[in-house]
Design an enzyme around this catalytic site. Sequence first.
Site, PDB file in Angstrom:
ATOM      1  N   ASP A  11       0.860  -1.195   0.000  1.00  0.00           N
ATOM      2  CA  ASP A  11       0.000   0.000   0.000  1.00  0.00           C
ATOM      3  C   ASP A  11       0.889   1.235   0.000  1.00  0.00           C
ATOM      4  OD1 ASP A  11      -2.422   1.522   0.119  1.00  0.00           O
ATOM      5  OD2 ASP A  11      -2.099   1.847   2.252  1.00  0.00           O
ATOM      6  N   TYR A  43      -0.852   8.661  -2.365  1.00  0.00           N
ATOM      7  CA  TYR A  43      -0.804   8.499  -3.814  1.00  0.00           C
ATOM      8  C   TYR A  43      -2.061   9.122  -4.462  1.00  0.00           C
ATOM      9  CZ  TYR A  43       2.924   4.849  -3.925  1.00  0.00           C
ATOM     10  OH  TYR A  43       4.101   4.138  -3.856  1.00  0.00           O
ATOM     11  N   GLY A  44      -3.103   9.258  -3.637  1.00  0.00           N
ATOM     12  CA  GLY A  44      -4.442   9.577  -4.170  1.00  0.00           C
ATOM     13  C   GLY A  44      -4.545  10.858  -4.963  1.00  0.00           C
ATOM     14  N   ASN A  75      -6.377   0.936  -3.539  1.00  0.00           N
ATOM     15  CA  ASN A  75      -7.248   1.162  -4.700  1.00  0.00           C
ATOM     16  C   ASN A  75      -6.600   2.078  -5.722  1.00  0.00           C
ATOM     17  OD1 ASN A  75     -10.264   0.133  -4.097  1.00  0.00           O
ATOM     18  ND2 ASN A  75      -9.220   0.651  -2.205  1.00  0.00           N
ATOM     19  N   THR A  76      -5.887   3.089  -5.214  1.00  0.00           N
ATOM     20  CA  THR A  76      -5.281   4.060  -6.124  1.00  0.00           C
ATOM     21  C   THR A  76      -4.245   3.363  -7.007  1.00  0.00           C
ATOM     22  OG1 THR A  76      -5.582   5.660  -4.359  1.00  0.00           O
ATOM     23  CG2 THR A  76      -4.202   6.333  -6.202  1.00  0.00           C
ATOM     24  N   CYS A 193     -11.204   2.795  -0.655  1.00  0.00           N
ATOM     25  CA  CYS A 193      -9.847   3.176  -0.256  1.00  0.00           C
ATOM     26  C   CYS A 193      -9.566   2.380   1.008  1.00  0.00           C
ATOM     27  CB  CYS A 193      -9.770   4.669   0.024  1.00  0.00           C
ATOM     28  SG  CYS A 193      -8.201   5.161   0.773  1.00  0.00           S
ATOM     29  N   THR A 194      -8.432   1.716   1.031  1.00  0.00           N
ATOM     30  CA  THR A 194      -8.185   0.781   2.132  1.00  0.00           C
ATOM     31  C   THR A 194      -7.956   1.493   3.468  1.00  0.00           C
ATOM     32  OG1 THR A 194      -5.870   0.673   1.422  1.00  0.00           O
ATOM     33  CG2 THR A 194      -7.344  -1.060   0.653  1.00  0.00           C
TER      34      THR A 194
END
Length: 278
Positions: A11, A43-44, A75-76, A193-194
Amino acid sequence: MQRNCPIGVFDSGYGGLTVLEKIREHLPAYDYIYFGDNARTPYGTRSFEVVYQYTLECVKKLFDMGCELVILACNTASAKALRSIQQRDLPLISDHHRVLGVIRPTVEQIGQFTHTHHVGLLATQGTVQSQSYDIEIEKYHPQIVLHSEACPMWVPLIENGEADSEGADYFVKRHLDHLLAKDPLIDSVILGCTHYPLLLPKIKQYAPSTVRFLSQGDIVAESLSDYLRRHPELESKCSMGGGCSYYTTESIEKFHTAARLFLQEDLNVHHIDLNKER
Ligand code: DGL
């Protein structure tokens, strides 16, 4: 065949720990390496190219550490890097290493949760802009209408230990209200989003009780378990000491402090320098 490969879980930061925890509950026998790119998170809000380059670098490090299977518990990264890594890079790196993401398993499950077929997505700007969820939902459940809301402040709030603060109340309510106002028929919302499971108590506090929220941990863990069953050639290489090591691009102390928000156990943490050969 010797079982000497830990499973890599990646992640951008700490969010993947919510997925790792569930994976270890479902599949406790295997060994894992958790890799958080904490020095470069979030990162988003970054561009496609940057997320792809960062993710690829970290995936290659996990391969160097002996992982042949890597889960992008982000997710990103799944939205912006997975496809290029699978299609462009993996064939050049090796024919037996695999990288899996979190978006497809989530989308596969969403049909079981919604009755109205109106679904919401809360995610980072990057994930929403990539339209990865829209594309996958169109493929698997064309009858589902998806509405998305980007929540750029949620990851920084969580990473900075502010998930319980009044500031978090403000931003949770604001984005939830925006999402639900887009469509009153939404009955299920994907926490895409985790990191977001850490905000779940607040999210539920401001949401109508008729709306269900889906965290990805169990979904990804079940999907991994199914994947290993279907791929004995890979499963038979996975080492089974039941352990987990943690690697961070940030300092060990910082990782320790923040990871305590996610996991209540003593962690074996190492610093990793992406510029150094192992
Ligand atoms: N945990 C990541 C995800 O699932 C996002 C965090 C970030 O913005 O770096 O999207």
